[in-house]
Design an enzyme around this catalytic site. Sequence first.
Site, mmCIF file in Angstrom:
data_model
loop_
_atom_site.group_PDB
_atom_site.id
_atom_site.type_symbol
_atom_site.label_atom_id
_atom_site.label_comp_id
_atom_site.label_asym_id
_atom_site.label_seq_id
_atom_site.Cartn_x
_atom_site.Cartn_y
_atom_site.Cartn_z
ATOM 1 N N ASP A 54 0.833 -1.194 0.000
ATOM 2 C CA ASP A 54 0.000 0.000 0.000
ATOM 3 C C ASP A 54 0.871 1.248 0.000
ATOM 4 O OD1 ASP A 54 -2.950 1.147 0.815
ATOM 5 O OD2 ASP A 54 -1.354 2.308 1.764
ATOM 6 N N TYR A 59 3.181 9.879 -0.758
ATOM 7 C CA TYR A 59 4.313 9.259 -0.048
ATOM 8 C C TYR A 59 5.621 9.451 -0.813
ATOM 9 C CZ TYR A 59 0.536 6.644 2.342
ATOM 10 O OH TYR A 59 -0.600 6.276 3.026
ATOM 11 N N LYS A 84 -2.901 5.856 -4.203
ATOM 12 C CA LYS A 84 -4.005 6.789 -3.923
ATOM 13 C C LYS A 84 -3.780 8.110 -4.650
ATOM 14 C CE LYS A 84 -3.720 4.847 0.713
ATOM 15 N NZ LYS A 84 -2.275 4.538 0.708
ATOM 16 N N HIS A 117 -7.691 9.590 -1.602
ATOM 17 C CA HIS A 117 -6.962 9.621 -0.330
ATOM 18 C C HIS A 117 -7.768 10.282 0.800
ATOM 19 C CE1 HIS A 117 -2.535 9.342 1.108
ATOM 20 N NE2 HIS A 117 -3.367 9.120 2.097
#
Length: 281
Positions: A54, A59, A84, A117
């Site tokens: 994930d 990120y 996401k 998200h």
Amino acid sequence: MEVFCLVNSIEQKVKLHNGVEIPQLGIGVFKVEEGDTVFHTVKTALDLGYRSIDTAAIYKNEEGVGRAIKESAIQRENLFVTTKVWNDDQGYDSTLRAFETSLKKLDLDYLDLYLIHWPGKDKYVETWKALERLYEEGLVRAIGVSNFHEHHLDHLLANANEKPTVNQIELHPRLSQESVREYCKNKDIKVEAWSPIAKGRLVNEPTLNYIAKKHEKTPVQVILRWHLQHGNIIIPKSVHPERIKENAEIFDFQLSLVEMDQIDRLNMNERLGSNPDELVF
């Protein structure tokens, strides 16, 4: 809440309402540094039997995740990859562009799960329409949301052709989110927990330590087992090989109904992350 059945293997999967199966245990890479750090984190997890990863655009480590996938000997169809769309990219056209960017960074031909998200204020229906298109075109095997309250889901469902398969939410013994979980259960939307171990803040909690000692496990392993027996999908994050291994060693014991109830009672509606209603964009 209902307590689910025995979970006996890292290969355990949960079937989504569209028939796609997702491993119940995966590795999360939130705040894992791009480059060698995320590469070795994912590689370690895959070597230990994890098959679900994930990540998210925000990120900023999708390239490292993709490299670890590419250099593993595991067939693509045996992996489950989630990313996401970030808040700044919400909207129909911008979501489609963001998806293309993520797919390119991951160096994949398709995604297994693509999530919104955060709901934000007013763009998530438009964003969802883009996800529906990606799903219809076969570029994503399943689509879902993250951090959605019941009222967000109500509004989305009233304007959607496809129902979300997953709602990924902050979920741990201090924030058990029973009302959202019950809502999702009634709508056949699977619940996935982010921050499933409350960022390690419950390692000294007396009840968890008492239960852990009885089972010769750690408090973190007890929390993860609690999630599994409630039917939650979990994506604990760690960059330490020994912790990644420890997080997977939760299939050789079972919590009793009494122990499950004791952990349920630890809820304090205590958030470590943002309240979706207060993160407005």
